[in-house]
Design a protein around this motif. Structure first.
Motif, short mmCIF file in Angstrom:
data_model
loop_
_atom_site.label_atom_id
_atom_site.label_comp_id
_atom_site.label_asym_id
_atom_site.label_seq_id
_atom_site.Cartn_x
_atom_site.Cartn_y
_atom_site.Cartn_z
N MET A 107 -33.45 1.35 51.43
CA MET A 107 -32.44 2.72 51.72
C MET A 107 -31.10 2.53 51.09
N GLN A 108 -30.57 1.27 51.26
CA GLN A 108 -29.29 1.27 50.42
C GLN A 108 -29.59 1.41 48.73
N ARG A 109 -30.50 0.80 48.30
CA ARG A 109 -30.94 1.11 46.90
C ARG A 109 -31.04 2.75 46.83
N SER A 110 -31.76 3.21 47.37
CA SER A 110 -32.06 4.62 47.49
C SER A 110 -30.80 5.43 47.52
N VAL A 111 -30.00 5.03 48.36
CA VAL A 111 -28.51 5.95 48.37
C VAL A 111 -27.89 5.60 47.01
N ALA A 112 -27.66 4.56 46.60
CA ALA A 112 -27.15 4.10 45.51
C ALA A 112 -27.51 4.79 44.10
N ARG A 113 -28.91 4.81 44.07
CA ARG A 113 -29.40 5.66 43.07
C ARG A 113 -29.02 7.04 43.04
N TRP A 114 -29.23 7.63 44.19
CA TRP A 114 -28.69 9.02 44.36
C TRP A 114 -27.16 9.39 44.12
N GLU A 115 -26.38 8.28 44.76
CA GLU A 115 -25.04 8.65 44.21
C GLU A 115 -24.61 8.20 42.86
N SER A 116 -25.37 7.46 41.94
CA SER A 116 -25.04 7.42 40.82
C SER A 116 -25.46 8.28 39.88
N ALA A 117 -26.31 9.36 40.34
CA ALA A 117 -27.12 10.35 39.59
C ALA A 117 -26.14 11.55 39.82
N ALA A 118 -26.29 12.54 39.10
CA ALA A 118 -25.57 13.70 39.04
C ALA A 118 -26.61 14.99 39.31
N THR A 119 -27.48 14.47 40.47
CA THR A 119 -28.77 15.52 40.88
C THR A 119 -28.51 15.68 42.53
N VAL A 120 -29.04 16.62 43.10
CA VAL A 120 -29.07 16.71 44.53
C VAL A 120 -30.52 16.33 44.98
N PRO A 121 -30.44 15.48 46.02
CA PRO A 121 -31.77 15.08 46.59
C PRO A 121 -32.45 16.08 47.26
N ASP A 122 -33.79 16.03 47.33
CA ASP A 122 -34.48 17.11 47.84
C ASP A 122 -34.21 17.44 49.55
N GLU A 123 -34.68 18.21 50.23
CA GLU A 123 -34.34 18.68 51.48
C GLU A 123 -34.71 17.52 52.57
N ARG A 124 -35.66 17.04 52.22
CA ARG A 124 -36.07 15.89 53.03
C ARG A 124 -35.26 14.61 53.07
N TYR A 125 -34.79 14.23 51.73
CA TYR A 125 -34.25 13.13 51.40
C TYR A 125 -32.60 13.52 52.10
N GLN A 126 -32.11 14.69 51.77
CA GLN A 126 -31.00 15.09 52.10
C GLN A 126 -30.88 14.85 53.88
N LEU A 127 -31.88 15.30 54.71
CA LEU A 127 -31.71 15.08 55.98
C LEU A 127 -31.92 13.57 56.33
N LEU A 128 -32.59 12.85 55.61
CA LEU A 128 -32.52 11.35 55.85
C LEU A 128 -31.16 10.75 55.72
N LEU A 129 -30.58 11.19 54.40
CA LEU A 129 -29.18 10.72 54.12
C LEU A 129 -28.13 11.36 55.09
N ALA A 130 -28.41 12.44 55.64
CA ALA A 130 -27.60 12.90 56.72
C ALA A 130 -27.40 12.05 58.20
N HIS A 131 -28.78 11.83 58.37
CA HIS A 131 -28.95 10.73 59.28
C HIS A 131 -28.24 9.50 59.38
N LEU A 132 -28.33 9.12 57.88
CA LEU A 132 -27.71 7.61 57.81
C LEU A 132 -26.12 7.89 57.82
N TYR A 133 -25.53 8.98 57.30
CA TYR A 133 -24.35 8.92 57.27
C TYR A 133 -23.61 9.51 58.57
#
Length: 174
Positions: free
Chosen positions: A1-27
């Motif tokens: 999970m932490q690697r996935s978050v790090a990959r998203w944070e280092s890219a200038a793209t928006v994660p898809d809706e499911r991933y957004q919800l997953l990240l929201a639950h994390l944060y």
């Protein structure tokens, strides 16, 4: 999970809706496991980052609503904690001169519920506020009541708002 978050944070793209919800639950969770969604929380920063990356305000609001429902079984995150705190504080205000303050606290609770997109709960609370404001008197509770009713305008055709308006009219007529 932490690697996935790090990959998203280092890219200038928006994660898809499911991933957004997953990240929201994390944060939304603090290190101690509590829920935190107020300004300055990790969740608030995450939602702000989504906006900066081009996610629409409607999608961010939808994500917040979905998160609130799924993370708390329909309760409101910090608003639930704040409600308990305010309810205890308001209940402690029992002296006659404290009744105005009690009405103000209740009005603020209702306004917070409206802003957290829970207008039905706000209207229920406002019924008690009407009675408290009438018995306590004071200019500030009346102003807050007016503001809360104005913020309920988007739901003006709902039965719970009509009931609230009826209650207000009954008080005015007496």
């Amino acid at each position: 999970m932490q690697r996935s978050v790090a990959r998203w944070e280092s890219a200038a793209t928006v994660p898809d809706e499911r991933y957004q919800l997953l990240l929201a639950h994390l944060y939304v969770r603090t290190p101690s496991g509590d829920l935190a969604a107020a300004a300055g929380s990790d969740l608030a920063e995450f939602l702000d980052a989504l906006g900066q990356l081009g996610e629409s305000a409607d999608r961010i609001a939808e994500l917040r609503t979905t998160l609130i429902r799924t993370a708390t079984d329909g309760a409101v995150l910090n608003a639930a904690v704040a409600h308990d705190h305010f309810a205890r504080s308001a209940a402690a205000l029992t002296a006659p001169r404290e009744q105005v303050q009690r009405a103000i606290v209740a009005m603020d609770q209702a306004l917070a519920r409206i802003r957290m997109n829970d207008p039905r709960a706000a209207a229920e609370l406002l019924h008690d506020c009407i009675t408290a404001a009438t018995s306590a008197g004071g200019r500030v509770p009346a102003i807050r009541l007016r503001r809360a009713r104005q913020e309920l305008r988007p739901w003006r055709r709902e039965d719970f708002v009509a009931d609230l308006d009826d209650h207000l009219m009954d008080i005015v007529d007496t």
